[in-house]
Design a protein around this motif. Structure first.
Motif, PDB file in Angstrom:
ATOM      1  N   ASP A 150      -0.706  83.745  10.258  1.00  0.00           N
ATOM      2  CA  ASP A 150       0.642  83.208  10.541  1.00  0.00           C
ATOM      3  C   ASP A 150       1.000  81.981   9.692  1.00  0.00           C
ATOM      4  O   ASP A 150       1.844  81.173  10.098  1.00  0.00           O
ATOM      5  N   GLY A 151       0.332  81.783   8.580  1.00  0.00           N
ATOM      6  CA  GLY A 151       0.705  80.663   7.703  1.00  0.00           C
ATOM      7  C   GLY A 151       0.212  79.304   8.180  1.00  0.00           C
ATOM      8  O   GLY A 151       0.605  78.272   7.640  1.00  0.00           O
ATOM      9  N   TRP A 152      -0.624  79.278   9.197  1.00  0.00           N
ATOM     10  CA  TRP A 152      -1.250  78.024   9.644  1.00  0.00           C
ATOM     11  C   TRP A 152      -2.760  78.180   9.485  1.00  0.00           C
ATOM     12  O   TRP A 152      -3.296  79.262   9.744  1.00  0.00           O
ATOM     13  N   LEU A 153      -3.437  77.117   9.097  1.00  0.00           N
ATOM     14  CA  LEU A 153      -4.896  77.198   9.000  1.00  0.00           C
ATOM     15  C   LEU A 153      -5.481  77.078  10.406  1.00  0.00           C
ATOM     16  O   LEU A 153      -5.202  76.119  11.129  1.00  0.00           O
ATOM     17  N   HIS A 154      -6.250  78.096  10.784  1.00  0.00           N
ATOM     18  CA  HIS A 154      -6.835  78.141  12.134  1.00  0.00           C
ATOM     19  C   HIS A 154      -8.213  77.495  12.118  1.00  0.00           C
ATOM     20  O   HIS A 154      -9.115  77.967  11.445  1.00  0.00           O
ATOM     21  N   THR A 155      -8.339  76.402  12.863  1.00  0.00           N
ATOM     22  CA  THR A 155      -9.577  75.617  12.788  1.00  0.00           C
ATOM     23  C   THR A 155     -10.695  76.183  13.664  1.00  0.00           C
ATOM     24  O   THR A 155     -11.853  75.855  13.448  1.00  0.00           O
ATOM     25  N   GLY A 156     -10.343  76.941  14.697  1.00  0.00           N
ATOM     26  CA  GLY A 156     -11.366  77.414  15.634  1.00  0.00           C
ATOM     27  C   GLY A 156     -11.812  76.314  16.582  1.00  0.00           C
ATOM     28  O   GLY A 156     -12.782  76.468  17.311  1.00  0.00           O
TER      29      GLY A 156
END
Ligand code: AMP
Length: 538
Positions: A407-413
């Motif tokens: 979705d165009g956001w960096l997913h940090t977890g």
């Protein structure tokens, strides 16, 4: 005439820096000192030396070293000539060192003499390396069976300074591999523009309370140079003209002496390093030097007990947050306008929180549908971010890149909530999260509570499999004094009585351990603890 097309590249830090701070110092332990002018002279001669032996723009050049002047020089010389710096994780086992260098397609290697035996043993496997650049603290004449080999200092001495090329700001500058507690490490890459904007943001964020970094601050990052650009401090220091100290191979006694002798006022590190420093026999002897020391703890949550211990020495301590994929810094636990107005005691909980985003970072905590959760101090979601300096990809891994950038956001977890003042509070990382009976147990909160007990050193809460509940929490504790399991349960129960924790969060078991296992970047290795516990129960 057309306007000069100014690029955000490392080379462009130097004209202003040398003009204004050319006599400022870079110090390598108790061994060497260089002014910024001398440093620049060395990197520009060395770059021409590299060119002379065949290093081309775009070539990857690996470095295997401790935190030394040679390493810091490579932070600039290699990217500034248009090549790519690969900071190899020297704490990896040999097979991972080999695999990451092969995966990165390294062409040349800069290597300290101490690491030569390790590589010489497997020399035939490194047939993809075109040249080895060697050096030592002790001799100018380093011998190696690796071929072809070149002497670093000869390349500096025998070449004219390079007039560094004007390159595009989106040129790749660095590559390195994530610490990889599960699966193979993944490669992340950063451009000149990434490094510059990260450094600018960091430099312009840290003037805020309670850090208040100024021109007379002396920096010494205690995050190794092989790990996420030492959190960017070597780049910040050239930009801001602060004195910089490199500790060499980490020896806590030496580091304490350096803090005192070189008047270090700002350091960054993971919690385990600060535990080692404050529990070192030399800490008492040099304790006055700590009262001028500012410390940013990141890479893992800052335990409340450690923060209290540090403050009892007069250390100004706050948390910071980031990850390999993010260059790394995303947040710092600085005061925003509302928190500045509170008293010192009230501000403590904000100093040890995950903090607020630094300049340029867009950060939100989202639910499973990608919708931002309310700032209510309790709703947990995943941290997703945008910033100008995040890795665009996992190197040669489109599938994992797709997951990272969903979705165009960096997913940090990373799982967190946000309080009503906008401060982020990480409660766990997805991979380590403990789910018991379908409910989530916030391990960092329990770890914080236990860390307050005098005589408790490092702590870790991990989830182990359980027939009925799926998982149950087990607590691992390093004790510094004689304490018992009862002491720990009594302390936790005080929080239960006041309703601050729930009953099912209380660990099923407490295990005392001499030392908690660490990852190659010095963080507690929870996967290993889980495996240890499962094996103990077999
Ligand atoms: P690495 O890529 O090895 O630097 O690890 C990054 C991870 O460390 C993050 O995704 C977090 O899970 C954890 N981490 C870093 N800083 C913090 C912090 N201040 N509080 C809690 N966890 C942190």
């Amino acid at each position: 005439m057309t306007a000069y097309n100014y690029q955000l590249i490392l080379k462009n830090i130097f004209p202003g820096s040398l003009r204004n701070f050319g006599d400022q110092e870079i110090v390598y332990s108790d061994k060497k000192r260089f002014t910024f002018n001398q440093f620049y002279e060395r990197i520009s001669r060395f770059a021409n030396g590299l060119k002379e032996i065949g290093v081309q723009p775009g070539d990857k050049v690996a470095v295997l070293d401790w935190d030394t002047n040679h390493y810091m020089e490579s932070y600039f010389s290699i990217p500034m000539m248009g090549s790519v710096l690969h900071t190899v994780n020297i704490r990896y086992p040999p097979e991972l060192i080999y695999l990451t260098m092969q995966h990165a397609e390294d062409k040349y290697v800069i290597i300290r003499d101490e690491f030569l035996p390790l590589i010489e043993k497997y020399a035939s496997m490194f047939d993809f390396i075109k040249g080895w650049i060697v050096y030592s603290d002790d001799t100018d004449d380093v011998k190696t069976s690796l071929s072809p080999s070149y002497n670093y200092e000869d390349l500096v001495k025998n070449n004219e300074p390079m007039n560094f090329p004007d390159i595009d700001e989106n040129t790749q500058a660095t590559i390195f591999y994530t610490s990889g507690t599960t699966g193979l490490p993944k490669g992340v890459t950063f451009t000149h523009r990434d490094l510059i904007l990260h450094a600018v943001s960091l430099a312009s964020s840290v003037h805020r309370e309670p850090l208040v970094v100024r021109d007379n601050d002396v920096f010494m990052s205690l995050v190794p140079l092989f790990h996420v650009h030492s959190w960017g401090l070597p780049y910040v220091t050239i930009l801001t003209g602060n004195k910089y100290v490199l500790p060499g191979r980490y020896d806590m006694g030496k580091i304490i002496e350096l803090i005192d002798k070189e008047r270090i006022t700002l350091s960054l590190m993971v919690p385990s390093i600060l535990y080692m420093i404050l529990n070192h026999p030399k800490a008492q002897e040099h304790k006055d030097a700590f009262s001028k020391w500012k410390v940013v703890i990141g890479g893992a949550a800052l335990p409340r007990g450690l923060a209290r211990l540090a403050e009892s020495y007069g250390i100004r301590i706050i948390a910071g947050y980031g990850m390999s994929e993010t260059c790394p810094v995303l947040t710092l636990a600085l005061y925003n306008d509302r928190i500045s107005k509170k008293n010192e005691n009230e501000r403590f909980e904000y100093r040890i929180s995950t903090g607020i985003p630094i300049i340029f970072v867009h950060l939100k905590v989202v639910n499973e549908y990608g919708k931002e959760v309310p700032w209510d101090g309790k709703t947990i979601g995943e941290i997703v971010v945008r910033a100008p300096w995040l890795t665009k990809e996992y190197y040669k891994d489109p599938e994992k890149t797709e997951q990272l950038w969903k979705d165009g956001w960096l997913h940090t977890g990373d799982l967190a909530f946000v309080d009503s003042d906008g401060y982020v509070h990480i409660v766990d990382r997805e991979k380590d999260a403990i789910k018991s009976g379908g409910e989530f147990i916030p391990s960092i909160l329990i770890e914080n509570i236990v860390s307050e007990i005098p005589g408790v050193g490092e702590v870790a809460l991990v989830g182990v499999s359980h027939e009925k509940w799926g998982e149950r929490p087990v607590l691992f504790v390093k004790k510094l004094k004689d304490i018992t399991k009862e002491d720990i349960y009594d302390h936790i129960k005080k929080y239960l009585e006041t309703g601050r924790i729930q009953k099912f969060w209380i660990p099923d078991d407490v295990v005392f351990i001499d030392d908690l296992p660490k990852t190659s970047t010095g963080k507690i290795d929870k996967k290993m603890l889980r495996d240890m516990y499962e094996n103990m129960k077999k």
